[in-house]
Every structure is written in C-alpha cells, then in structure tokens.
Design an enzyme around this catalytic site. Sequence first.
Site, short mmCIF file in Angstrom:
data_model
loop_
_atom_site.label_atom_id
_atom_site.label_comp_id
_atom_site.label_asym_id
_atom_site.label_seq_id
_atom_site.Cartn_x
_atom_site.Cartn_y
_atom_site.Cartn_z
N GLU A 17 0.82 -1.21 0.00
CA GLU A 17 0.00 0.00 0.00
C GLU A 17 0.86 1.27 0.00
OE1 GLU A 17 -0.45 -2.65 1.85
OE2 GLU A 17 -2.57 -3.24 1.81
N SER A 440 19.40 -2.64 -18.03
CA SER A 440 17.95 -2.57 -18.17
C SER A 440 17.51 -1.23 -18.76
CB SER A 440 17.28 -2.76 -16.81
OG SER A 440 17.72 -1.79 -15.90
N ASP A 606 26.59 -9.17 -13.49
CA ASP A 606 26.37 -8.14 -12.47
C ASP A 606 26.63 -8.68 -11.07
OD1 ASP A 606 25.57 -6.20 -14.29
OD2 ASP A 606 23.49 -6.91 -14.30
N HIS A 648 29.25 -5.29 -12.92
CA HIS A 648 28.69 -4.01 -12.48
C HIS A 648 28.42 -4.07 -10.98
CE1 HIS A 648 26.08 -0.58 -12.04
NE2 HIS A 648 25.16 -1.37 -11.53
N GLU A 672 28.70 2.60 -9.55
CA GLU A 672 27.95 3.77 -9.11
C GLU A 672 28.94 4.78 -8.58
OE1 GLU A 672 27.56 4.82 -5.79
OE2 GLU A 672 25.95 6.24 -6.12
N HIS A 701 19.05 7.28 -10.12
CA HIS A 701 18.02 7.10 -9.09
C HIS A 701 17.08 8.28 -9.01
CE1 HIS A 701 21.36 4.44 -7.98
NE2 HIS A 701 20.37 3.59 -7.79
#
Length: 768
Positions: A17, A440, A606, A648, A672, A701
């Site tokens: 939720e 992706s 990865d 990665h 990153e 992000h």
Amino acid sequence: MAIATNLGFSRIGANRELKKAVEAYWAGRTSPDDLRKSAAAIRAANWQIQTDAGIEHLPSGDFSFYDHVLDAAFAFDLIPRRFRNEAPANDLDLYFLMARGLAGGRQTQALEMTKWFDTNYHYLVPELEREQVFRLARNTSVEQSKEASRFRRAVRPVILGPLSLLLLSKSTDGSNPLNLLDRALPAYEELLQQLSATDATWVQIDEPVLVLDLNNEVIQQELPRCYERLAASAPGIRILLATYFGSLKENLDVALRLPISGLHLDLVRGRDQFEKALKGAPSSLTLSLGLIDGRNIWKSNLTAALALAEKAADAISTDRIMIAPSCSLLHVPVDLTGEDALPAEVRDWLAFGKQKLEEVSLITKALNLGRSAIADQLEENKGALARRTASKLVFESTVRARVAAIMASDLSRKSPHTVRKKKQAEVLHLPSLPTTTIGSFPQTEQLRRERLRARNGVIGQAAYKRFLKKEIEYAIRQQEEIGLDVLVHGEAERNDMVEYFGELLQGFAFTRNGWVQSYGSRCVKPPIIYGDVSRKAPMTIEWWQFTQSLTNRPVKGMLTGPVTILQWSFVRDDQPRRDTCLQLALAIRDEVIDLERAGCKIVQIDEPALREGLPLRAADATEYLSWAVDSFKLASAGVQDATQIHTHMCYANFQDIIGAISAMDADVISLESARSRMELLQTFVTSRYPNDLGPGVYDIHSPRVPEKAEIESSLQRALEVIPPEQLWVNPDCGLKTRKWEEVAPALTNMVAAARSARSALPTRVETT
Ligand code: GLN
Ligand code: ZN
C-alpha cells in the site's frame, strides 16, 4: 513475567500500500492529506497484526514514508541548504526532495543512498558540517506513539540512536561527524522528554553501529557519556538500547554497564554473546533476547530457541526478559498466509513477519507458563523441521559432485588482462571512451501490464514473446539513434534480475506477495533458495541471439552473478552460504560459455551485491571475500581471451573491497559514483586498478535529466585520475525504474559528452 515484543515491522503494507500511496502522491494524483491517511492506515494495520500475534510491546515510529535514517535527519532538522533553497511548498515535498532530488516541481541533487549494514535495504546518508545545528524541528515520533495507544498495548517508540545517526552520516567539509555528539544530544534529550509525556514507558533506541568494529574511544568514552546524559534527561523513560545484525563482542561489557533499563541482543547472529551477557548483566537490566531470525524466512527451531530463553530465565528472572525477533522485521515479508502458489512441502518450512511474531509469543508463553502450555505447537514445529531435513527437494547428488570437483584452473582466465585487452580490441573495434548502459531499460506501464496478463494467462506465451521482441527492438533502435557503442537488450523479459534467473534454476521457490522494501517505494520479492541449485536449460541465449540479429553493434550478454543471486535471495540455513554460492556459480558459468558459443563477444555478470555481503566485522571479511571472488571467477573464467567480461556494482563503498574487486579480474567494471560526485573513484586510483572501468557519470536514481555540461564535468573529474584508455562512459546503474522520456535525453547528453571528451583527447587511444 517475560514479555513478547517486537523491534519494528515492515512499512510497505501487506499489499505494498505504501508504494501505491507515495507513487500516487509523487505523480500529483493525491494530496499530502491523502498520503498521510494512507500511511496512518498502514500503521494501524501493522499494529493490528502485531496485536493479534500476541505482541505486548508494539513498536511505534518505525514507519517511514521513505527511510528511517532520513526521518531522523528530518526530525532534527539536518537539511542541507540546497534543499531549503528550493523552498518546496510543504514539509512532505522537502522530505521527498531530499530522498529523490525531485518533488513538487523542484529539483536538486538527492542525498546519497547506501546499504543499511549488510542488508539489501538502502538508507539515505545525512550530510553534516562542522557547525551543524541539531534542533528537534519535527516530532513525528510523539504523534505516532499516540496513534498506537489505541491498540491497548504498551507502545514503544523507536528512535535511531545518536551514535548510529552520526556514524551513518557523512560530513561535507571533512570534519568528523562524531564531534557533533554534543550538538546532537540536546535535541535527543528534548525528544526523550517529549516522549516521556506520552503513555510510553519504554523507548527503544537503536544503535546497530555497536556491532561494528568501533574505535576504543567511542566505546569507552562517547558511548557511556551519551547514554548517561540521555538517561538523566528523562528519568521517567526506560531506555531499551537495541543492537542487531551481529554480536557486540568486545563492546558488550560497556553496553552492559550503561545506565539503561534494557539491552536487546541479536542471538541469531550473535549467539556468542549470550552467556557473557547473562553473567554480566546488572540486576537492574532487562535483556531483550533476539531469538527469532529477522533476516530470513525459515521457521525457527522453537525447541532450541526456548532452551536459550529458559537458560536466561534460570540466570536472571523472567521479569527481566523480553522475547523478540533478532532485528526489525523490515527485512522479511509481512505474512505467509495466502502464499498458496508455493510448493506445499516448502511452505511448511517457512515463517514470515506475522508468523515470526507468533513464534515470539509462543516462546514467551512457554517461558511464563511452562513448556506444556505450547506442547502441541512444539511437536508441530519439530515435525516441520524433520520433514525439511528429510525432504528429497533439498539434495541433488550431481550438483554436489560438481562442486567437489572444482579445480584451481577453473577459477582463472587463460591470460592476464593486458593480453586479453589486445585480443578483445581486435574483435570489438570500439572508439576510445566507449559508451554503454548497465543493462535494463524502462519497465513501462505497458510492459508491466503485458507481463501480468501473461502471468494470469490472459494472453498466451507466444503473444507475450512477440510483445517482448517489439520492446527489445525498440530499445535497440533507441540505442542506435542515441549513438551508444555497446548495446544491451534492455531486460524487458525480466521483472527482477534475481527472480528471473531463480525461476529458471532448480532449487528456488517464489512467493506471490513476499515483498521486502529495498529503497523508498522500491520493493523486491526475494526468491527462496531451499535446495541444491542447478541450471535446467540455457536461460538467456535465445534473447541474446534475437537481439544481436537486430544490429551490427555488439550486444552484451547480461547475467546476474552468483554472489548477488545469493545475497538477494532468502538463503537456506542448513549449509554454509559459500556452498550455495558455488552451486550458483557453476550454473552461471554454463550460461556464460553458452553465450560465447552463440557468438556473444561481451558478457556482463552483475555483482551489485558483492559489497553488501561483506561481514560487518573486519575479522570475518577475508573468508567471505575469498569465496565470493572464487564464485565470480568460477562463473566468468570459462571463456576465451577475446571474450570480454564486464561486471557491475553499485551503492558500494569500494574502499574496503578493492583488493577483491581487482582479484575478480573482470575486463571492465561499471560502478555507481555519480551521487558521491566521483569520490568513490579515488579508491580505484589509489589502488592503481589495472583493468578498465566505467564510473557512472550520472545518477539514475533521480528522475532528473542531467545536462550535457554536467555529465562532461563528471567525465572530466574521472579523466583527471583515470587514463583515457581505461575509461568507459555509462550511467550509474540500470534504467528500469526510469521513463523513456528521461532516459533518451539523458543518454543523448551522455553520448554527446563522451564525444566532446573524446575529441579533446590528446591522441586517439586504442581502447578495449
Ligand atoms: N543489469 C542490471 C540492470 O541494469 C543491473 C542492476 C543493478 O545493478 N542493480 O538493471
Ligand atoms: Zn547498479
């Protein structure tokens, strides 16, 4: 009488939720008030579950709209200027601006995000400066504990302790956050005073940093000083200091002598501290026994847990005992009820959040009333454990034989990187500063809808496959148009990088609704590894072949590494993690070799979770890193020199594992680094990382589209320290959570930045 307690509960709601509510708010579809109402409903449902399970101390303040470390920073007004300058319309937008870099039409760089200890949960890293002012500006803790009082149980507000808050933060001016303790304490004192005016008698102060290697001064001086002040500031409040994720070890003695009323110990991971704690606990101290594993989903061995509780009862009285999960139940799914798609045999071995609380209650009951009070449940529990041990599903002799036969030569490439690099360059013909992405592409509304329709049988597999092929073709055309050098198929067929492989491997089971929060509204549904792992058939070859047939540019084969699959699954607890990891590595190795056979020139494996698997104590690191690196090498080293292996990693502090990263010997690693403004790169520079690397040049992000100039300056920062012939250009991470409208312009800017940088290079350098 012993008390059944809980330290914290999942905040996403039994049916995610929270995700729906915050995402609707971000999209501008609902008001702040709507969001607050949804949040209150989730909290109420959680307290109801806990009450029904027999929990007597209900945690409050464990809920969060995004992250509990951000909540602490927000409560104490630790809000860097760049967020205030945007002057968002309301507090919620200010909060989300810090979390996401985008809210209510404003944008700026979000706070850095990093892993919460060795979990797959990410927290936001507060930014502090030398003269930081701490001020109790927003006290949601008090409001939430009032809300919880409706459930007629003792309400226990949970707050993140001052040492943990400071040690988990970062300083923006080189000062030591710990020096801010005296600035932080008055705000904490005020918070405790306000809580003492509510019904709460206990306050739980979480100090998970106490299970880390801390320097002596912190433990011997700052810790006692801190808790003496806090205890003195609110004499009406009983402080329960909660530690978890490991043993206090050498920090235990000091912890036992603090002026606190209770100490929570993780006895699942820190069993070694048990006897010492019983012996050393002063008679004024209550011990909260973390007996039920809050990090995994197996039914507890109730008899064994109860035996420990009884031992404690003999040593100190039951009046000084609380029974609890080992840590907050944030890290396990809410409820096993309704998981009827699981094989019945496996389901019988499991317990989720609600069931774990029932276990807590049972142990408490047996402790208070004697074993006979739960005789039936104990028998039932013994039966389930015995059925699991004897099950045919668990053991596979061929897999065992293969693991036993692994040789040293299986773990290394044929030639060193310098030799491979030349051979790969001859095959690949890439420009200098080659551009690529992490794997992706956006998982669009439509993609998710079609996947769901295929799952529910509304459309057939053939139609779904046709749809996926169109998605892949779209991704390829986009990448060609954008001008990327090394392409990817975009992972449209995967809803999750671990689940996808798990579903194709032997030894895995899947829940329907077993969601766990990863960061903010992002949830994951970790697979359950219950038995020996093997590859039933090739998993990605067809998709790769199809994709490569669409383009002349090289398409990377895209796999998830063994350590990450292990780390992001619920792992069996009946054999060492290492053994499961090697089984996974063999399965991935077979896939890598099959990709190469099919003509694939670049395979990416990865391992974003390699760092988070690192044990929390330095003394345990070597053993872990050795089998983790072996597993990666076992998976990757079966190929010829000319085949380029990429890996990665993200969200990691690479400093403490740089040796292992080098030992993995991937030809190229992407990482990153944008959120930390390339700070992470320094480690690779200092250690003279020998292979190629692609530090992320922009943060994926955040939905914000980076300007070309911004990416250029990231790239320049990288070029100042990394030789151009070693450098790749890519975003921070995969783009699945983004929209094409964000991705296409962002990558276009990235490619433009790479081209400018390329043309500014002194001479053309041969790469790859
Ligand atoms: N290849 C994966 C993707 O792009 C990697 C994701 C990750 O590192 N978390 O989605
Ligand atoms: Zn990543």
